[in-house]
Scaffold this active site. Structure first.
Site, PDB file in Angstrom:
ATOM      1  N   SER A 185       0.792  -1.223   0.000  1.00 34.02           N
ATOM      2  CA  SER A 185       0.000   0.000   0.000  1.00 34.02           C
ATOM      3  C   SER A 185       0.828   1.278   0.000  1.00 34.02           C
ATOM      4  O   SER A 185       0.380   2.292  -0.505  1.00 34.02           O
ATOM      5  CB  SER A 185      -0.957  -0.003   1.188  1.00 34.02           C
ATOM      6  OG  SER A 185      -0.256  -0.206   2.389  1.00 34.02           O
ATOM      7  N   HIS A 241      -5.588  -3.952  -1.701  1.00 39.43           N
ATOM      8  CA  HIS A 241      -5.399  -2.869  -2.679  1.00 39.43           C
ATOM      9  C   HIS A 241      -5.462  -3.385  -4.115  1.00 39.43           C
ATOM     10  O   HIS A 241      -4.859  -2.796  -5.011  1.00 39.43           O
ATOM     11  CB  HIS A 241      -4.071  -2.146  -2.423  1.00 39.43           C
ATOM     12  CG  HIS A 241      -4.157  -1.214  -1.263  1.00 39.43           C
ATOM     13  ND1 HIS A 241      -4.670   0.065  -1.354  1.00 39.43           N
ATOM     14  CD2 HIS A 241      -3.843  -1.397   0.043  1.00 39.43           C
ATOM     15  CE1 HIS A 241      -4.630   0.642  -0.167  1.00 39.43           C
ATOM     16  NE2 HIS A 241      -4.142  -0.223   0.704  1.00 39.43           N
ATOM     17  N   LYS A 273     -12.604  -0.733   0.528  1.00 39.00           N
ATOM     18  CA  LYS A 273     -11.850   0.060  -0.454  1.00 39.00           C
ATOM     19  C   LYS A 273     -12.608   0.011  -1.792  1.00 39.00           C
ATOM     20  O   LYS A 273     -13.658   0.618  -1.908  1.00 39.00           O
ATOM     21  CB  LYS A 273     -10.408  -0.458  -0.576  1.00 39.00           C
ATOM     22  CG  LYS A 273      -9.638  -0.395   0.772  1.00 39.00           C
ATOM     23  CD  LYS A 273      -8.151  -0.621   0.587  1.00 39.00           C
ATOM     24  CE  LYS A 273      -7.427  -0.937   1.898  1.00 39.00           C
ATOM     25  NZ  LYS A 273      -7.460   0.113   2.906  1.00 39.00           N
TER      26      LYS A 273
END
Ligand SMILES: Cc1ncc(COP(=O)(O)O)c(C=O)c1O
Length: 400
Positions: free
Chosen positions: A188, A216, A247
């Site tokens: 990240s 991610h 996310k």
């Protein structure tokens, strides 16, 4: 309460402030998006947002909001129970099946966050006779999860496959019963993609299990957004995938582990953050289900995200900034010095661009940066605006 204790806490806070590490939270007055409204001393300002994990721009998606609102009416506000008492609705199982199907695994198990999923993963599956081999740059939640397990710990230098092999050999020499290699799919802070092909090759050679935290990546990387195992062509050679609903997949909250049936079954029996924590809210479960459906079909948004990533990288490089190389929508602008990173973040704030500076201990000493993240919620003008703002701020501070 003892005054001594409060004075001690105050002096710790002063130390954080004196080190320039005090984090202040800015207030956003509307939904998460490419452009956000931010509360300031002189009222509300619209800003271009370059620091959300809102990669496909689904955080304020109308269909997801509708699905969540419908679930609120049909299933209520909250569960007031852990899953195994009376906290499992049809929605929770539907979501687990949808995640498992998406990632090509037998089943999945939900958590309140991926932080909890990573905290839950290791302790039930591995004992003192086993070994965990972890990348040195892995997320804090993996580090904490590994600490909670009794397994012997090994660490390999970030992305260093020779070191991974050395650690696998050492674990074998130490007589480990089972070995598990764990890595972030996308790191990240740097935006690098893990070398999953080499990791799986080594794991197979030394008889190790592979776990990937794809927070991610799931939703925006790989075919249909199936993440780094798909992108790197290793697919089912990754045994366990952990991920987040906080996310790309709508950005609400929630985490999961997807794996083969016996692993998920044992986690349901033994994982403490699952057994002793409330069930995901029905609206979050329903919104996340819709988010997965949208993400799977969202080639247009993935293309837009890729276009922004290329343009922003090129724009900043041409302006003279030093970026970490990479291909993901995480684009770190390297500044080195923590104070400079904070001054740059402030200069960008004054120019209408919302970013965050990252410095030690979040990243190594001397590697302070502005980590920017692209989003399909941004449009082409936003990217132009942000490149111009970076160039102007960078010149004003003598960075470029
Ligand atoms: C790699 C990684 N793992 C785990 C997490 C935790 O995810 P969640 O926000 O769902 O707890 C994050 C979030 O910052 C992350 O970046």
């Amino acid at each position: 309460m003892s005054q001594d204790f409060l004075s001690h806490i105050s002096s710790v806070l002063k130390g954080i402030e004196a080190d320039g590490l005090y984090k202040r939270e800015r207030e956003i007055t509307g939904p998460q998006s490419g452009r956000i409204k931010v509360k300031g001393a002189s009222g509300e300002r619209q800003m271009v947002n370059l620091c959300a994990n809102n990669y496909l721009g689904l955080a304020d998606n109308a269909d997801i909001r509708k699905a969540a609102a419908a679930a609120l009416d049909e299933f209520g506000f909250g569960m007031a129970s852990v899953r195994f008492i009376c906290g499992t609705q049809t929605l929770h199982r539907e979501l687990e099946h949808a995640i498992a199907d998406y990632l090509g695994k037998d089943d999945a198990i939900l958590f309140a966050a991926c932080f909890d999923a990573n905290g839950a993963l290791f302790e039930p599956l591995l004992g003192a006779e086993d070994a965990i081999i972890s990348d040195s740059l892995n997320h804090a939640s993996i580090i904490d999860g590994v600490r909670l397990s009794k397994a012997k710990r090994f660490r390999y230098a970030q992305g260093d496959m020779d070191d991974l092999e050395t650690q696998l050999k050492q674990a074998a020499a130490d007589g480990a019963r089972f070995k598990l290699v764990v890595t972030d799919g996308v790191f990240s802070m740097d935006g690098h993609i893990a070398k999953l092909k080499q990791i799986c090759d080594l794991a197979e050679r030394y008889g190790a299990i592979v776990a990937v935290d794809d927070c991610h990546a799931t939703g925006h990387i790989g075919d249909e957004g199936r993440g780094t195992p798909d992108l790197t062509g290793v697919g089912s050679r990754v045994d366990i995938v952990t991920g987040t609903l906080g996310k790309t997949l709508g950005g609400a909250m929630g985490g999961f582990i997807a794996a083969s049936q016996p692993i998920i079954d044992l986690l349901r029996q033994r994982a403490r953050p699952y057994l002793f924590s409330n069930s995901l809210a029905p609206a979050v479960a329903a919104g996340s289900l819709k988010a997965i459906e949208i993400a799977r079909a969202a080639d247009d948004l993935r293309t837009k995200l890729g276009r922004h990533t290329t343009r922003f990288r090129e724009g900043l490089t041409q302006a003279g900034f030093t970026l970490l190389p990479g291909e993901t929508p995480i684009i770190p602008v390297m500044l080195g010095d923590a104070v400079l990173a904070q001054r740059m973040a402030k200069a960008l704030d004054e120019r209408g661009v919302y970013v965050a500076g990252f410095f030690y201990p979040v990243v190594p000493q001397g590697k302070a940066r502005i980590r920017t993240q692209m989003s399909a919620a941004l449009d082409d003008q936003d990217i132009t605006f942000a490149i111009d703002a970076f160039a102007d701020a960078g010149k004003s501070l003598g960075i470029i």
